[in-house]
Design a protein around this motif. Structure first.
Motif, mmCIF file in Angstrom:
data_model
loop_
_atom_site.group_PDB
_atom_site.id
_atom_site.type_symbol
_atom_site.label_atom_id
_atom_site.label_comp_id
_atom_site.label_asym_id
_atom_site.label_seq_id
_atom_site.Cartn_x
_atom_site.Cartn_y
_atom_site.Cartn_z
ATOM 1 N N VAL A 84 0.143 -13.692 9.266
ATOM 2 C CA VAL A 84 -0.317 -13.283 10.594
ATOM 3 C C VAL A 84 -0.782 -11.832 10.577
ATOM 4 O O VAL A 84 -1.808 -11.485 11.183
ATOM 5 C CB VAL A 84 0.810 -13.478 11.633
ATOM 6 N N LEU A 85 -0.047 -10.968 9.881
ATOM 7 C CA LEU A 85 -0.442 -9.557 9.787
ATOM 8 C C LEU A 85 -1.796 -9.404 9.104
ATOM 9 O O LEU A 85 -2.624 -8.579 9.519
ATOM 10 C CB LEU A 85 0.630 -8.769 9.031
ATOM 11 N N ILE A 86 -2.021 -10.189 8.058
ATOM 12 C CA ILE A 86 -3.313 -10.131 7.365
ATOM 13 C C ILE A 86 -4.421 -10.661 8.259
ATOM 14 O O ILE A 86 -5.509 -10.076 8.353
ATOM 15 C CB ILE A 86 -3.250 -10.931 6.047
ATOM 16 N N ALA A 87 -4.144 -11.782 8.941
ATOM 17 C CA ALA A 87 -5.167 -12.411 9.784
ATOM 18 C C ALA A 87 -5.537 -11.541 10.976
ATOM 19 O O ALA A 87 -6.711 -11.459 11.358
ATOM 20 C CB ALA A 87 -4.677 -13.776 10.265
ATOM 21 N N THR A 88 -4.545 -10.894 11.584
ATOM 22 C CA THR A 88 -4.811 -10.059 12.761
ATOM 23 C C THR A 88 -5.217 -8.634 12.393
ATOM 24 O O THR A 88 -5.660 -7.880 13.260
ATOM 25 C CB THR A 88 -3.566 -9.996 13.662
ATOM 26 N N ARG A 119 -4.101 -5.338 4.495
ATOM 27 C CA ARG A 119 -3.683 -6.511 3.721
ATOM 28 C C ARG A 119 -2.863 -6.138 2.481
ATOM 29 O O ARG A 119 -1.967 -6.869 2.083
ATOM 30 C CB ARG A 119 -4.902 -7.353 3.318
ATOM 31 N N VAL A 120 -3.167 -4.992 1.858
ATOM 32 C CA VAL A 120 -2.411 -4.573 0.674
ATOM 33 C C VAL A 120 -0.976 -4.216 1.068
ATOM 34 O O VAL A 120 -0.013 -4.623 0.407
ATOM 35 C CB VAL A 120 -3.088 -3.373 -0.015
ATOM 36 N N THR A 121 -0.820 -3.468 2.158
ATOM 37 C CA THR A 121 0.512 -3.114 2.644
ATOM 38 C C THR A 121 1.306 -4.357 3.013
ATOM 39 O O THR A 121 2.499 -4.478 2.685
ATOM 40 C CB THR A 121 0.397 -2.187 3.868
ATOM 41 N N ALA A 122 0.644 -5.303 3.685
ATOM 42 C CA ALA A 122 1.315 -6.532 4.104
ATOM 43 C C ALA A 122 1.770 -7.350 2.897
ATOM 44 O O ALA A 122 2.908 -7.839 2.858
ATOM 45 C CB ALA A 122 0.386 -7.357 4.986
#
Length: 432
Positions: free
Chosen positions: A17-21, A26-29
């Motif tokens: 969800v963090l990547i999608a939103t 994305r690297v941190t997630a």
């Protein structure tokens, strides 16, 4: 499922969800999710860093690193500008013709190279081409990576999942050409036609820019002929070794990193400047993603899903083939098709054996390969090539969001999977 398994699913879903939103980079997630998986005990350092099945796929990481070094050196020869001018002139400055040319070229190359190598070579050219012609860069990058995923399905070496399936099932290069190349070729042509509608807003023709490019000479773009010649020799050797890697008993990762380091050594360039061009963020993202997916495999979640599908279609070859084709799309889109194929292919092998062996149920492997390969077009994390292109775009100043990619990817995936389902039914059942 155990408590750890449920927590693993929750962590993975949260990261997704963090990547999608895009609330978190994305690297941190991905790296944060990997750390949480380790702390929870969903995986261990031994499995995360050293296991072939549940750990970081170092072959993919070093393949990427090697080819990134090659591209970083090539960029300094002017070759990308040369190809860009040549491509625009062949398309006579027409944006849609240019996209079709890039789609066909990318699909063809990805059938003979792996798709990550293909996009590493083609994406920089695409960015230069679009800048020269004054058209939006992002639609062209999305179109070519989708063509890459489709074209890579045609051969044994075109897509990493195919290599894994071929190894598990004992399928040869010619087997893939016979069964996968026809449908892959058809799907590339269908996608080329679809692109006229999907990316219609990107086809802004600028007669003035087109005329300026038509008057340019490609040869003037080459800035270092010596380095270009040396690069050509090294890359030719690398590509030959890619094609013959099974005969030579060399992993593609070994070939790529060796070629990249040799080219860097003989280029006489500043190593620090070349290494700075490597997509380190992309490599870090892959590292985190591999650890998270490995935790999903380690806790048995993916295997449980695969075994449930096997029980539901037991003894029904047609039902099993359709389940594998359509059922592989969602997992491939969510967790990257490489670890998905690695974890599910043993289950497919068991289904094939229980259905009478390869001769009677070989269609299951082709259905599985099509679902995994084509599902790679659904989201930005569904295939390695997608992640690489997004990273290249970011470094060049062009952001591709999760939903921007998926808006096109879901449509392309739905159409190509539907056509593939018809192909499987006609070729292996209706007309068999």
């Amino acid at each position: 499922m155990s408590v750890t398994a449920w927590l693993t699913v929750a962590v993975f879903a949260t990261v997704y969800v963090l990547i999608a939103t895009e609330r978190v980079h994305r690297v941190t997630a991905a790296l944060g999710g990997a750390v949480v998986m380790l702390v929870l005990g969903a995986t261990s350092p031994e499995h995360a860093f050293f296991s072939d099945v549940t750990g970081i796929d170092w072959n993919v990481i070093f393949l990427l690193l090697g080819m990134m070094l090659v591209v970083a050196v090539l960029k300094r020869t002017g070759l990308f500008e040369f190809v860009a001018i040549w491509a625009v002139k062949r398309a006579r400055g027409r944006p849609y013709r240019l996209m079709v040319l890039l789609i066909l070229a990318t699909a063809f190359l990805s059938a003979w190279l792996d798709n990550v190598t293909t996009v590493l070579l083609i994406a920089p050219v695409t960015i230069v081409v679009c800048r020269r012609l004054g058209v939006p860069v992002v639609p062209y990058l999305i179109a070519e990576v989708m063509a890459c995923n489709i074209g890579g399905a045609a051969t044994l070496i075109g897509d990493p999942p195919n290599i894994m399936i071929g190894s598990r099932a004992g399928l040869s290069f010619n087997d893939f050409l016979l069964h996968m190349a026809p449908i892959a070729t058809l799907l590339v042509l269908v996608f080329a036609v679809m692109s006229r509608w999907l990316f219609r807003s990107a086809f802004r023709y600028d007669p003035k820019r087109a005329k300026q490019i038509m008057e340019m000479r490609e040869r003037d773009a080459i800035t270092d002929t010596r380095l270009l010649a040396v690069s050509g020799v090294v890359i030719t050797i690398v590509m030959v070794c890619f094609v013959l890697h099974t005969t030579l008993h060399l992993e593609p990762s070994v070939v790529a990193i060796s070629g990249g380091l040799v080219l860097l050594a003989v280029s006489r360039l500043n190593a620090r400047e070349v290494v700075a061009d490597v997509e380190w963020e992309t490599l870090a993202f892959f590292t985190g993603l591999f650890v998270m997916v490995g935790a999903m495999v380690q806790t048995g979640i993916i295997t449980d899903l695969g075994e449930a599908a096997a029980r539901a279609t037991e003894g029904q070859v047609f039902g099993a083939s359709m389940a594998l084709l359509f059922g592989s799309v969602v997992p491939s889109a969510v967790i990257d098709n490489i670890p998905f194929v690695a974890s599910v292919s043993p289950i497919v092998s068991e289904i094939v054996e229980s259905s009478g062996g390869l001769k009677e149920a070989g269609v299951l492997w082709w259905a599985f390969a099509l679902g995994a390969d084509l599902g790679g077009n659904a989201t930005i994390i569904a295939s390695s090539a997608n992640v690489v292109v997004v990273g290249i775009a970011d470094r060049s100043g062009y952001h591709i969001s999760f939903w921007q990619f998926s808006r096109y990817g879901l449509v392309v995936t739905a159409v190509t999977i539907a056509i593939s389902g018809l192909y499987v039914w006609l070729r292996y059942f209706a007309l068999a």
